[in-house]
Design a protein around this motif. Structure first.
Motif, mmCIF file in Angstrom:
data_model
loop_
_atom_site.group_PDB
_atom_site.id
_atom_site.type_symbol
_atom_site.label_atom_id
_atom_site.label_comp_id
_atom_site.label_asym_id
_atom_site.label_seq_id
_atom_site.Cartn_x
_atom_site.Cartn_y
_atom_site.Cartn_z
ATOM 1 N N ARG A 69 0.831 -1.207 0.000
ATOM 2 C CA ARG A 69 0.000 0.000 0.000
ATOM 3 C C ARG A 69 0.868 1.261 0.000
ATOM 4 N NH1 ARG A 69 -3.022 -1.587 3.705
ATOM 5 N NH2 ARG A 69 -2.193 -0.470 5.512
ATOM 6 N N GLN A 70 1.927 1.250 0.800
ATOM 7 C CA GLN A 70 2.807 2.417 0.859
ATOM 8 C C GLN A 70 3.529 2.630 -0.465
ATOM 9 O OE1 GLN A 70 6.643 2.463 3.177
ATOM 10 N NE2 GLN A 70 5.489 3.899 4.464
ATOM 11 N N LEU A 71 4.074 1.572 -1.036
ATOM 12 C CA LEU A 71 4.800 1.696 -2.299
ATOM 13 C C LEU A 71 3.889 2.170 -3.421
ATOM 14 C CD1 LEU A 71 6.999 -1.544 -2.149
ATOM 15 C CD2 LEU A 71 7.766 0.807 -1.802
ATOM 16 N N ARG A 72 2.682 1.620 -3.480
ATOM 17 C CA ARG A 72 1.749 2.047 -4.529
ATOM 18 C C ARG A 72 1.364 3.513 -4.359
ATOM 19 N NH1 ARG A 72 0.136 -1.811 -7.846
ATOM 20 N NH2 ARG A 72 0.215 -4.013 -7.182
ATOM 21 N N ARG B 290 10.927 -9.711 0.796
ATOM 22 C CA ARG B 290 10.317 -8.384 0.812
ATOM 23 C C ARG B 290 10.794 -7.545 -0.371
ATOM 24 N NH1 ARG B 290 12.151 -5.562 4.725
ATOM 25 N NH2 ARG B 290 10.525 -3.963 4.509
ATOM 26 N N VAL B 291 12.055 -7.713 -0.761
ATOM 27 C CA VAL B 291 12.554 -6.999 -1.934
ATOM 28 C C VAL B 291 11.878 -7.523 -3.201
ATOM 29 C CG1 VAL B 291 14.585 -6.545 -3.354
ATOM 30 C CG2 VAL B 291 14.755 -6.409 -0.863
ATOM 31 N N ARG B 292 11.718 -8.838 -3.297
ATOM 32 C CA ARG B 292 11.015 -9.402 -4.457
ATOM 33 C C ARG B 292 9.597 -8.870 -4.537
ATOM 34 N NH1 ARG B 292 13.885 -14.232 -2.883
ATOM 35 N NH2 ARG B 292 12.058 -14.944 -1.696
ATOM 36 N N HIS B 293 8.926 -8.815 -3.385
ATOM 37 C CA HIS B 293 7.551 -8.313 -3.364
ATOM 38 C C HIS B 293 7.509 -6.825 -3.733
ATOM 39 C CE1 HIS B 293 3.331 -8.329 -2.292
ATOM 40 N NE2 HIS B 293 3.517 -7.263 -1.533
ATOM 41 N N ARG C 256 9.586 -5.252 -5.725
ATOM 42 C CA ARG C 256 9.774 -5.146 -7.178
ATOM 43 C C ARG C 256 8.489 -5.503 -7.920
ATOM 44 N NH1 ARG C 256 11.814 -2.053 -10.214
ATOM 45 N NH2 ARG C 256 13.955 -2.329 -9.458
ATOM 46 N N ALA C 257 7.803 -6.537 -7.482
ATOM 47 C CA ALA C 257 6.548 -6.924 -8.129
ATOM 48 C C ALA C 257 5.504 -5.821 -7.990
ATOM 49 C CB ALA C 257 6.030 -8.230 -7.532
#
Length: 369
Positions: free
Chosen positions: A149-152, A181-184, A186-187
């Motif tokens: 949510r924060q990244l979006r 968490r890094v993979r998530h 990036r996705a």
């Protein structure tokens, strides 16, 4: 000159704002953040500066610095800055005292610009019109949904094309979760947004190299404090073995600290925090040291304290749009900036000084001293 204005009074205040959720990085957890505000009074002008520090920094302002600053001409900031540094000889400058000096120094520059009727960036001289920012948060306490949510919010709502999350959870003991968490992340952000990580010095040396190489597969381009910046030789060795740009310097309180870091070739980008390294005066000097070596500088946290000085140096890479401090500055101040599109425009509204005013009614709920 007889008519030269002088600082007539120095006030301090302390505000503590709870986080909106429990937060932690690789080496520390917290549930609130404290801002120490300094207000200068000069003729009809009221100016402000601040630092993120324990409430004890306000006592340093009141007991050590106020007597030096009162009666000084705010047009001569370097003179007063040097007087404050010299007064801290026996107290010890690095740490809490440097944070107090920084808050007063920022207030002095704000005062000078207000007296001259200029946005601070125009007083300093602009090297650029806009300052690129990166969204920063991604705390190790976040679950996948909160992190997403924060990244979006940064990428899709604000259009910020670069973001950072914390890793090295529990001093590097959760390495697989760090990678997940890094993979998530990036996705979540897609393939074109820049992705940064910050270990806050939580990894061991070989672990940092292993993680850095693994994260290259996710397009991570910025590795902040893979190990403690206290160990410059180790940091330099890691820099030579990982594909990311290595960054550090946020805990620099004095100019020699940055000189040692640059001499050691420990970083690809120097970080400096205006609320720690002696305010606007200290930050400009750190930027000049980096520029002399062909190194970029990045502003650490406190985005509205950095905005104008960040626009005044030619070797700026970007400014950290840090979740905690953005929340606090929006709560406590009017005149905050808009990061839409991935940059801010200090001085764009033409308001003198930093362009900030204390939102007294909103702030009062958080005042503790």
């Amino acid at each position: 000159m007889r008519d030269t204005p002088v600082v007539e009074r120095v006030d301090s205040a302390v505000y503590t704002v709870p986080t909106d959720a429990p937060e932690a990085d690789g080496t520390l957890g917290w549930n609130s953040t404290t801002l120490v505000l300094v207000t200068l009074h000069c003729q009809e002008t009221t100016a402000l500066g601040y630092t993120y520090a324990p409430a004890a920094a306000a006592h340093v302002v009141d007991d050590l610095l106020a007597g030096i600053v009162t009666g000084s001409p705010p047009l001569d900031v370097p003179r007063t800055h040097e007087a404050m540094r010299r007064a801290a000889r026996n107290t010890g400058l690095p740490g809490l005292v440097a944070q107090a000096v920084a808050a007063v120094d920022i207030a002095l520059w704000d005062c000078k610009a207000r007296l001259l009727g200029l946005p601070l960036v125009h007083l300093l001289g602009a090297a650029r019109e806009t300052v690129p920012v990166y969204g920063s948060g991604g705390f190790t306490t976040y679950d996948d949904r909160r992190q997403e949510r924060q990244l979006r919010g940064w990428v899709e709502r604000d259009g910020i094309p670069r973001v950072k999350i914390k890793i090295a959870e529990s001093w590097g003991r959760c390495e697989e979760r760090d990678r997940q968490r890094v993979r998530h992340a990036r996705a979540t952000i897609g393939g074109t947004c820049e992705l940064y990580v910050d270990a806050n010095g939580g990894y061991g040396a070989k672990q940092a190299v292993r993680v850095g190489r693994a994260l290259a597969d996710e397009g991570v381009t910025w590795f902040e404090e893979p190990v403690s910046a206290d160990h410059l030789t180790t940091l330099a060795e890691i820099r030579g073995q990982v594909p990311q740009d290595v960054a550090a310097g946020e805990y620099g309180y004095t100019l020699p600290y940055f000189e040692h870091m640059l001499t050691a070739r420990a970083v690809d980008c120097l970080q400096a925090d205006v609320t720690r390294c002696g305010g606007i005066t200290g930050w400009l000097r750190a930027a000049a040291l980096a520029h002399a070596r062909g190194i970029d500088i990045s502003g650490h946290c406190a985005p509205h304290a950095h905005a104008h000085v960040a626009a005044a140096v030619p070797n700026l890479r970007h400014l950290e749009w840090f979740h905690d401090h953005v929340r606090i500055e929006r709560l406590l101040f009017d005149g905050v900036l808009d990061p839409s599109g991935g940059s801010i425009t200090p001085g764009g509204a033409g308001t003198p000084g930093l362009g900030l005013a204390l939102a007294t009614e909103r702030a009062e709920a958080y005042r503790v001293a």
